[in-house]
Design a protein around this motif. Structure first.
Motif, short mmCIF file in Angstrom:
data_model
loop_
_atom_site.label_atom_id
_atom_site.label_comp_id
_atom_site.label_asym_id
_atom_site.label_seq_id
_atom_site.Cartn_x
_atom_site.Cartn_y
_atom_site.Cartn_z
N SER A 53 0.95 -1.15 0.01
CA SER A 53 0.02 0.04 0.16
C SER A 53 0.95 1.20 -0.15
O SER A 53 0.51 2.23 -0.69
CB SER A 53 -0.84 -0.10 1.12
N ALA A 57 1.31 4.20 -2.88
CA ALA A 57 0.92 5.42 -2.60
C ALA A 57 2.16 6.59 -3.02
O ALA A 57 2.11 7.63 -2.82
CB ALA A 57 0.57 5.74 -1.17
N ARG A 286 -3.31 4.68 4.67
CA ARG A 286 -4.25 5.24 3.92
C ARG A 286 -4.63 6.58 4.54
O ARG A 286 -4.54 7.59 3.75
CB ARG A 286 -5.28 4.57 3.42
#
Length: 321
Positions: A53, A57, A286
């Protein structure tokens, strides 16, 4: 200006693996985040998911340490499997001793001797499958005497001469004093250090002046614990959802989360090159990434700062879960 740690245009947010490499850590709610999946393979899968993740990003700085359980092994395996080559930092000076238990009486042992450095450097190379770009004394303090140990400094100078960026991480109420002592280290007339990783956040900003001095001296600066081990997140100052009202109000007004505001505050510091997320879950990562591009009016936050003694006393009391 310091030599850049990251390529131009790369997000200045990185990922630290302190909470991902072992079943127990002091972040608020860590036990809840990990749940029942505390065996090695479950935590490896969790670490890889958060790393994936982070990479998606745009994050390109990853931080580990010998004492973070199997964090170096998890990171090294992920790098080999994915074929990625980000900037990697690691640290020496603590040995993991918890035996893969969250309830261990002792989780790590600190030893800044030459013997530990000579043992842990090859361990780090083997675990990562490559040399780290950044290699730090883990939580250097004045009390351990490491900044005056001529043998250790000479060995670190050799690593620096080989192309590794060496430096120190700092912790405790005397961070600024420790860093200023490190700025004056010399080996054959040259300071081998060029990187510092320090705790700076809205509750504990006392090292800021020293970090500005380090950057002015040509060092790179990495910020750790920008969300204060979870105390500057939705979990609140004590883990009961008691978010500081100024932080809650500003986050609400911006339509974001307290952790994103706290990380954005660190990113706004002119001396900060990289700010680490300490996320344990993909969802936390996130949320942390929401700090990128977030413009925060620090004046609107007011003064959240505690005395360094209070801050570090409360941190020392956080339970391992």
């Amino acid at each position: 200006m310091p030599s850049p740690l990251l390529p131009p245009g790369t997000p200045r947010l990185g990922l630290g693996l302190a909470a991902l490499g072992r079943p127990g850590y002091i972040n608020l709610g860590h036990g809840e985040d990990v749940g029942s999946g505390k065996d090695v393979e479950a935590l490896r899968a969790r670490a890889w998911a958060v790393l994936d993740s982070a990479w998606t990003a745009g994050l390109r700085y990853f931080d580990a340490a010998r004492s973070y359980g199997q964090a170096e092994e998890f990171l090294g395996g992920w790098l080999r499997a994915r074929g990625h080559y980000p900037v990697v930092g690691s640290k020496w000076g603590y040995t993991y001793t918890a035996g893969w238990r969250a309830d261990a009486e002792q989780h790590e042992v600190k030893d800044h001797s030459l013997a530990t450095l000579e043992r842990q450097w090859p361990e780090t190379l083997a675990a990562l499958g490559r040399h780290p770009d950044v290699y730090l004394i883990h939580s250097a303090t004045l009390e351990t005497g490491v900044l005056g140990d001529e043998q250790v400094l000479a060995r670190l100078a050799k690593l620096a001469a080989s192309g590794v960026r060496v430096g120190l991480s700092t912790s405790g109420s005397r961070q600024a004093e420790t860093l200023r002592r490190a700025l004056n280290v010399r080996v054959d007339g040259v300071n081998p250090f060029s990187v510092v990783q320090a705790t700076w956040n809205l509750l504990e900003p006392s090292v800021g002046g020293a970090l500005a001095e380090a950057r002015a001296a040509g060092w790179s600066v990495v910020v750790k614990e920008a969300v204060a081990n979870g105390r500057l997140t939705l979990r609140g100052l004590t883990g009961r959802g008691d978010v500081h009202p100024h932080l809650a109000d500003l986050a609400g007004g911006l339509g974001t989360t307290p952790d994103a505001v706290a990380l954005a505050a660190a990113l706004a510091q002119p001396w900060a090159d990289v700010v680490l997320s300490g996320a344990t879950t993909v969802e936390q990562l996130r949320s942390n990434v929401g700090a990128l591009g977030l413009s925060v009016d620090l004046g609107a936050l007011g003064d959240l700062a505690q005395s360094p003694e209070r801050y570090w006393g409360e941190r020392a009391a956080l339970p391992w879960t």
